[in-house]
Design a protein around this motif. Structure first.
Motif, PDB file in Angstrom:
ATOM      1  N   ASP A 131       0.805  -1.154  -0.012  1.00 16.42           N
ATOM      2  CA  ASP A 131      -0.093  -0.018   0.000  1.00 16.42           C
ATOM      3  C   ASP A 131       0.749   1.391   0.014  1.00 16.42           C
ATOM      4  O   ASP A 131       1.770   1.281   1.004  1.00 16.42           O
ATOM      5  N   THR A 132       0.710   2.164  -0.846  1.00 17.50           N
ATOM      6  CA  THR A 132       1.474   3.378  -0.934  1.00 17.50           C
ATOM      7  C   THR A 132       1.328   4.120   0.288  1.00 17.50           C
ATOM      8  O   THR A 132       0.268   4.659   0.715  1.00 17.50           O
ATOM      9  N   VAL A 133       2.293   4.499   0.812  1.00 16.31           N
ATOM     10  CA  VAL A 133       2.648   5.564   2.020  1.00 16.31           C
ATOM     11  C   VAL A 133       2.930   7.004   1.575  1.00 16.31           C
ATOM     12  O   VAL A 133       2.571   7.978   2.261  1.00 16.31           O
ATOM     13  N   SER A 134       3.645   7.246   0.649  1.00 15.60           N
ATOM     14  CA  SER A 134       4.189   8.402   0.035  1.00 15.60           C
ATOM     15  C   SER A 134       4.830   8.245  -1.412  1.00 15.60           C
ATOM     16  O   SER A 134       5.050   7.068  -1.704  1.00 15.60           O
ATOM     17  N   THR A 135       4.713   9.517  -1.924  1.00 13.34           N
ATOM     18  CA  THR A 135       5.351   9.514  -3.409  1.00 13.34           C
ATOM     19  C   THR A 135       5.953  10.790  -3.405  1.00 13.34           C
ATOM     20  O   THR A 135       5.745  11.644  -2.730  1.00 13.34           O
ATOM     21  N   HIS A 136       7.015  10.462  -4.209  1.00 15.81           N
ATOM     22  CA  HIS A 136       8.078  11.815  -4.461  1.00 15.81           C
ATOM     23  C   HIS A 136       8.414  12.065  -5.789  1.00 15.81           C
ATOM     24  O   HIS A 136       9.123  10.852  -6.695  1.00 15.81           O
ATOM     25  N   THR A 137       8.302  12.988  -6.579  1.00 17.96           N
ATOM     26  CA  THR A 137       8.847  13.392  -7.725  1.00 17.96           C
ATOM     27  C   THR A 137      10.209  13.463  -7.711  1.00 17.96           C
ATOM     28  O   THR A 137      10.933  14.392  -7.120  1.00 17.96           O
ATOM     29  N   ALA A 138      10.932  12.967  -8.737  1.00 22.69           N
ATOM     30  CA  ALA A 138      12.427  13.053  -8.926  1.00 22.69           C
ATOM     31  C   ALA A 138      12.494  12.820 -10.445  1.00 22.69           C
ATOM     32  O   ALA A 138      12.455  11.869 -11.123  1.00 22.69           O
ATOM     33  N   ALA A 139      12.932  14.194 -10.895  1.00 21.95           N
ATOM     34  CA  ALA A 139      13.407  14.340 -12.370  1.00 21.95           C
ATOM     35  C   ALA A 139      11.928  13.689 -13.238  1.00 21.95           C
ATOM     36  O   ALA A 139      10.975  14.134 -13.129  1.00 21.95           O
ATOM     37  N   THR A 140      12.303  12.598 -13.977  1.00 18.10           N
ATOM     38  CA  THR A 140      11.325  12.185 -14.906  1.00 18.10           C
ATOM     39  C   THR A 140      10.263  11.174 -14.211  1.00 18.10           C
ATOM     40  O   THR A 140       9.706  10.156 -14.717  1.00 18.10           O
ATOM     41  N   HIS A 141      10.734  10.641 -12.879  1.00 21.69           N
ATOM     42  CA  HIS A 141      10.171   9.552 -12.441  1.00 21.69           C
ATOM     43  C   HIS A 141       9.487   9.889 -11.132  1.00 21.69           C
ATOM     44  O   HIS A 141       9.751  11.080 -10.390  1.00 21.69           O
ATOM     45  N   LEU A 142       8.413   9.098 -10.617  1.00 17.70           N
ATOM     46  CA  LEU A 142       7.727   9.272  -9.455  1.00 17.70           C
ATOM     47  C   LEU A 142       8.308   7.873  -8.493  1.00 17.70           C
ATOM     48  O   LEU A 142       8.481   6.854  -9.043  1.00 17.70           O
ATOM     49  N   VAL A 143       8.869   8.334  -7.418  1.00 20.50           N
ATOM     50  CA  VAL A 143       9.234   7.534  -6.395  1.00 20.50           C
ATOM     51  C   VAL A 143       8.236   6.876  -5.330  1.00 20.50           C
ATOM     52  O   VAL A 143       7.374   7.908  -4.746  1.00 20.50           O
ATOM     53  N   VAL A 144       7.869   5.753  -5.513  1.00 16.38           N
ATOM     54  CA  VAL A 144       6.540   5.311  -4.657  1.00 16.38           C
ATOM     55  C   VAL A 144       7.092   4.506  -3.698  1.00 16.38           C
ATOM     56  O   VAL A 144       7.869   3.537  -3.709  1.00 16.38           O
ATOM     57  N   VAL A 145       6.822   4.940  -2.406  1.00 12.86           N
ATOM     58  CA  VAL A 145       7.324   4.317  -1.070  1.00 12.86           C
ATOM     59  C   VAL A 145       5.826   3.514  -0.743  1.00 12.86           C
ATOM     60  O   VAL A 145       4.785   3.796  -0.371  1.00 12.86           O
ATOM     61  N   GLY A 146       6.000   2.118  -0.418  1.00 17.97           N
ATOM     62  CA  GLY A 146       4.799   1.375   0.032  1.00 17.97           C
ATOM     63  C   GLY A 146       4.969   0.351   1.250  1.00 17.97           C
ATOM     64  O   GLY A 146       6.111   0.038   1.486  1.00 17.97           O
TER      65      GLY A 146
END
Length: 175
Positions: A131-146
């Motif tokens: 389950d996603t707990v946070s997301t972070h934009t980094a350049a052309t990508h989305l870092v998804v923490v679950g």
């Protein structure tokens, strides 16, 4: 040792040089899946890692403009299946840009998790439902923490010593 500076807006040559140097890093190969708007979405990834053991937490990097990113952001539940060396064709198929959503997994054996019904690739080394707990934009990508909500070993646990690896822009197995 020669140093190479990068422009604030890198040229195509600098980007290609970066890709070549960054390919010196060996990475595991996985598949991220999500069920969104009644359809299964899946993509091959090499940018993932475990973040914490307590609580079990992982992250994955997804191309920000891809439909997989929209699926994971919208559903907030996804799976990560870690592929074995015999699953190179699965990795190639799901890494191909422009694959159709309809029938995407028709030729890929999978089963669904009990809790969310999200696909897990059959025969994988191991899998995690998150389950996603946070997301972070980094350049052309989305870092998804679950946060991991379920996990398991693939159908053939004997293959745990044969991961699929991405190195020097190619899929490989360990020798």
């Amino acid at each position: 040792m020669k140093s190479e500076s990068l422009d604030p807006s890198p040229t195509e040559t600098q980007v290609e040089r970066y890709r070549t140097l960054a390919a010196d890093h060996a990475a595991g190969v996985g598949v991220v899946c999500a069920r969104y708007r009644g359809k299964d979405h899946a993509i091959t990834v090499t940018a993932f890692t475990d973040v914490s053991y307590d609580p079990p937490t992982m992250l994955v990097c997804l191309y920000d403009m891809g439909r997989m990113c929209e699926a994971v952001e919208s559903t907030r539940t996804w799976t990560l299946s870690l592929l074995n060396a015999d699953q190179r064709s699965v990795a190639n198929w799901l890494a191909s840009p422009g694959n159709p959503v309809d029938g995407l997994l028709d030729t890929v054996p999978f089963h669904r998790t009990e809790r969310s019904g999200t696909p897990v690739i059959d025969g994988c080394l191991s899998w995690f439902e998150l389950d996603t707990v946070s997301t972070h934009t980094a350049a052309t990508h989305l870092v998804v923490v679950g946060r991991v909500t379920a996990m398991g070993r693939g159908d053939d646990a004997g293959r745990a010593d044969r991961p699929l690896i991405h190195f020097a822009r190619e899929y490989r197995g360990l020798v």
